[in-house]
Design an enzyme around this catalytic site. Sequence first.
Site, PDB file in Angstrom:
ATOM      1  N   GLN A   1      -1.392  10.686  38.820  1.00 31.73           N
ATOM      2  CA  GLN A   1      -0.777   9.365  38.611  1.00 31.73           C
ATOM      3  C   GLN A   1      -1.840   8.282  38.794  1.00 31.73           C
ATOM      4  OE1 GLN A   1       3.356   9.241  40.684  1.00 31.73           O
ATOM      5  NE2 GLN A   1       2.196  10.872  41.704  1.00 31.73           N
TER       6      GLN A   1
ATOM      7  N   HIS B   1      -0.718   7.840  34.140  1.00 30.64           N
ATOM      8  CA  HIS B   1      -0.592   6.379  34.056  1.00 30.64           C
ATOM      9  C   HIS B   1      -1.821   5.752  33.430  1.00 30.64           C
ATOM     10  CE1 HIS B   1       2.454   6.754  37.590  1.00 30.64           C
ATOM     11  NE2 HIS B   1       3.020   6.957  36.429  1.00 30.64           N
TER      12      HIS B   1
ATOM     13  N   CYS C   1      -7.873  -4.640  23.656  1.00 28.30           N
ATOM     14  CA  CYS C   1      -7.511  -5.978  23.172  1.00 28.30           C
ATOM     15  C   CYS C   1      -6.085  -5.967  22.619  1.00 28.30           C
ATOM     16  CB  CYS C   1      -8.479  -6.416  22.069  1.00 28.30           C
ATOM     17  SG  CYS C   1      -7.978  -7.958  21.274  1.00 28.30           S
TER      18      CYS C   1
ATOM     19  N   CYS D   1     -11.375 -10.649  24.223  1.00 29.17           N
ATOM     20  CA  CYS D   1     -12.141  -9.867  23.240  1.00 29.17           C
ATOM     21  C   CYS D   1     -12.902 -10.858  22.352  1.00 29.17           C
ATOM     22  CB  CYS D   1     -11.125  -9.061  22.422  1.00 29.17           C
ATOM     23  SG  CYS D   1     -11.766  -8.275  20.955  1.00 29.17           S
TER      24      CYS D   1
ATOM     25  N   CYS E   1     -12.645 -11.138  19.374  1.00 34.42           N
ATOM     26  CA  CYS E   1     -11.713 -11.670  18.337  1.00 34.42           C
ATOM     27  C   CYS E   1     -10.854 -12.779  18.927  1.00 34.42           C
ATOM     28  CB  CYS E   1     -10.827 -10.533  17.801  1.00 34.42           C
ATOM     29  SG  CYS E   1      -9.420 -10.164  18.863  1.00 34.42           S
TER      30      CYS E   1
ATOM     31  N   GLY F   1      -0.805  13.878  47.994  1.00 36.22           N
ATOM     32  CA  GLY F   1      -0.964  12.431  48.157  1.00 36.22           C
ATOM     33  C   GLY F   1      -0.062  11.595  47.283  1.00 36.22           C
TER      34      GLY F   1
ATOM     35  N   SER G   1       3.958   9.835  47.085  1.00 37.04           N
ATOM     36  CA  SER G   1       5.227   9.570  47.784  1.00 37.04           C
ATOM     37  C   SER G   1       6.404  10.121  46.977  1.00 37.04           C
ATOM     38  CB  SER G   1       5.394   8.049  47.969  1.00 37.04           C
ATOM     39  OG  SER G   1       5.373   7.415  46.678  1.00 37.04           O
TER      40      SER G   1
ATOM     41  N   ASN H   1       0.190  16.066  52.518  1.00 37.23           N
ATOM     42  CA  ASN H   1       0.514  14.658  52.752  1.00 37.23           C
ATOM     43  C   ASN H   1       0.658  14.449  54.268  1.00 37.23           C
ATOM     44  OD1 ASN H   1       1.839  12.074  52.804  1.00 37.23           O
ATOM     45  ND2 ASN H   1       2.548  12.449  50.700  1.00 37.23           N
ATOM     46  N   PRO H   2       0.195  13.303  54.810  1.00 34.67           N
ATOM     47  CA  PRO H   2       0.409  13.095  56.254  1.00 34.67           C
ATOM     48  C   PRO H   2       1.884  12.897  56.596  1.00 34.67           C
ATOM     49  CG  PRO H   2      -1.230  11.559  55.383  1.00 34.67           C
ATOM     50  CD  PRO H   2      -0.585  12.235  54.224  1.00 34.67           C
TER      51      PRO H   2
HETATM   52  N1  APR Z   1      -4.193  12.272  52.175  1.00 35.85           N
HETATM   53  C1  APR Z   1      -3.053  12.659  51.547  1.00 35.85           C
HETATM   54  N2  APR Z   1      -2.000  11.841  51.333  1.00 35.85           N
HETATM   55  C2  APR Z   1      -2.097  10.581  51.805  1.00 35.85           C
HETATM   56  C3  APR Z   1      -3.240  10.107  52.486  1.00 35.85           C
HETATM   57  C4  APR Z   1      -4.313  11.011  52.655  1.00 35.85           C
HETATM   58  N3  APR Z   1      -5.442  10.650  53.297  1.00 35.85           N
HETATM   59  N4  APR Z   1      -3.008   8.798  52.829  1.00 35.85           N
HETATM   60  C5  APR Z   1      -1.776   8.486  52.369  1.00 35.85           C
HETATM   61  N5  APR Z   1      -1.217   9.550  51.775  1.00 35.85           N
HETATM   62  C6  APR Z   1       0.101   9.660  51.145  1.00 35.85           C
HETATM   63  C7  APR Z   1       1.166   8.734  51.686  1.00 35.85           C
HETATM   64  O1  APR Z   1       1.823   9.338  52.801  1.00 35.85           O
HETATM   65  C8  APR Z   1       2.100   8.612  50.479  1.00 35.85           C
HETATM   66  O2  APR Z   1       3.056   9.653  50.476  1.00 35.85           O
HETATM   67  O3  APR Z   1      -0.071   9.307  49.795  1.00 35.85           O
HETATM   68  C9  APR Z   1       1.160   8.788  49.287  1.00 35.85           C
HETATM   69  C10 APR Z   1       0.858   7.491  48.567  1.00 35.85           C
HETATM   70  O4  APR Z   1       2.059   7.065  47.959  1.00 35.85           O
HETATM   71  P1  APR Z   1       2.023   5.853  46.905  1.00 35.85           P
HETATM   72  O5  APR Z   1       1.166   4.779  47.425  1.00 35.85           O
HETATM   73  O6  APR Z   1       3.459   5.579  46.554  1.00 35.85           O
HETATM   74  O7  APR Z   1       1.250   6.446  45.645  1.00 35.85           O
HETATM   75  P2  APR Z   1       1.839   7.274  44.437  1.00 35.85           P
HETATM   76  O8  APR Z   1       2.798   8.309  44.906  1.00 35.85           O
HETATM   77  O9  APR Z   1       0.688   7.725  43.642  1.00 35.85           O
HETATM   78  O10 APR Z   1       2.625   6.150  43.591  1.00 35.85           O
HETATM   79  C11 APR Z   1       3.105   6.537  42.311  1.00 35.85           C
HETATM   80  O11 APR Z   1       3.628   4.241  41.812  1.00 35.85           O
HETATM   81  O12 APR Z   1       3.135   2.013  41.876  1.00 35.85           O
HETATM   82  C12 APR Z   1       3.089   3.138  41.082  1.00 35.85           C
HETATM   83  O13 APR Z   1       1.609   3.420  39.299  1.00 35.85           O
HETATM   84  C13 APR Z   1       1.684   3.482  40.694  1.00 35.85           C
HETATM   85  O14 APR Z   1       0.835   5.691  40.207  1.00 35.85           O
HETATM   86  C14 APR Z   1       1.514   4.918  41.184  1.00 35.85           C
HETATM   87  C15 APR Z   1       2.944   5.390  41.363  1.00 35.85           C
END
Ligand code: APR
Length: 254
Positions: A107, A125, A133, A154, A156, A193, A195, A219-220
């Site tokens: 993503q 994404h 442009c 751009c 243009c 990583g 959400s 994920n933490p």
């Molecule tokens: N290692 C692993 N995971 C991590 C770490 C880390 N060091 N630090 C944070 N995280 C986790 C958080 O706990 C959370 O679950 O990464 C996740 C980040 O979540 P978001 O910020 O929501 O990112 P994402 O899931 O990619 O969002 C999806 O939303 O806003 C749109 O286009 C944007 O692509 C993005 C989409």
Amino acid sequence: MYGDMMKNLIKKAAKDIAAAKRITALTGAGISVESGIPPFRGKNGLWEKIDPMKYAHIDYFLQNPADVWNKFLKEMRSVISQAQPNDAHRGLAKLEEMNLLQTVITQNIDGLHQMAGNTDVIEFHGNFAWLRCLECNAVCQIGDADLSEIPPKCSCGGLYRPDSVFFGEMIPPLHLKRSHEIASACDLMLVVGTSALVQPAALMPVIARNSGAKIIEINPEATPLTGSTSNYLLMGTAGEIMNNIITELEGIAA
Ligand code: APR
């Protein structure tokens, strides 16, 4: 370092990965946090500071391009341009090198998976490296854009927009189709990583699970996938967990 439970889960993940035939990864902003790129949600999340339904929405961008460039895009550009792959990106590239991972569905728009060495990356994404442009569709690398004038234009005279997907826009249909196919065909998906709140990306692990794949989250924190779609969650930062998984796998392969 980890307690016994975590060590056993890392061993279990390494065994599951070694035994799988077709592995895919779905990654989100969290995998790039250790590269200095803030996530969108949670601690230090970008959306805690600016409203995504304004600054990351196509309608607001088309009406207020200068505001979006000044409040969101310039910051994104400077953070992404300095970012380098971290241990988590390198771990997924190592899995491809070990013939244990075929495709990364990301993503993220930072290009760090390709920089780390993964060769089949679906950018759900889009990618922030390019501008397009709005008038003549000419593209230019964001690093070459003259940002002394905002919004950048751009030759243009048309406005440049990032080649990434805003809220309110479709996922590139080919990316969506291929991601769906790959999620349906894999027998293991690493979900790193994310959400898991934004559709349709967050559907990919569900499609994989429903097709019989094992889902391992890194994920933490727990997400809506945890305890339902995911088989188990390796709770921690992606860099450290990927390092430990690779060490285990090299032990199995030895
Ligand atoms: N290692 C692993 N995971 C991590 C770490 C880390 N060091 N630090 C944070 N995280 C986790 C958080 O706990 C959370 O679950 O990464 C996740 C980040 O979540 P978001 O910020 O929501 O990112 P994402 O899931 O990619 O969002 C999806 O939303 O806003 C749109 O286009 C944007 O692509 C993005 C989409």
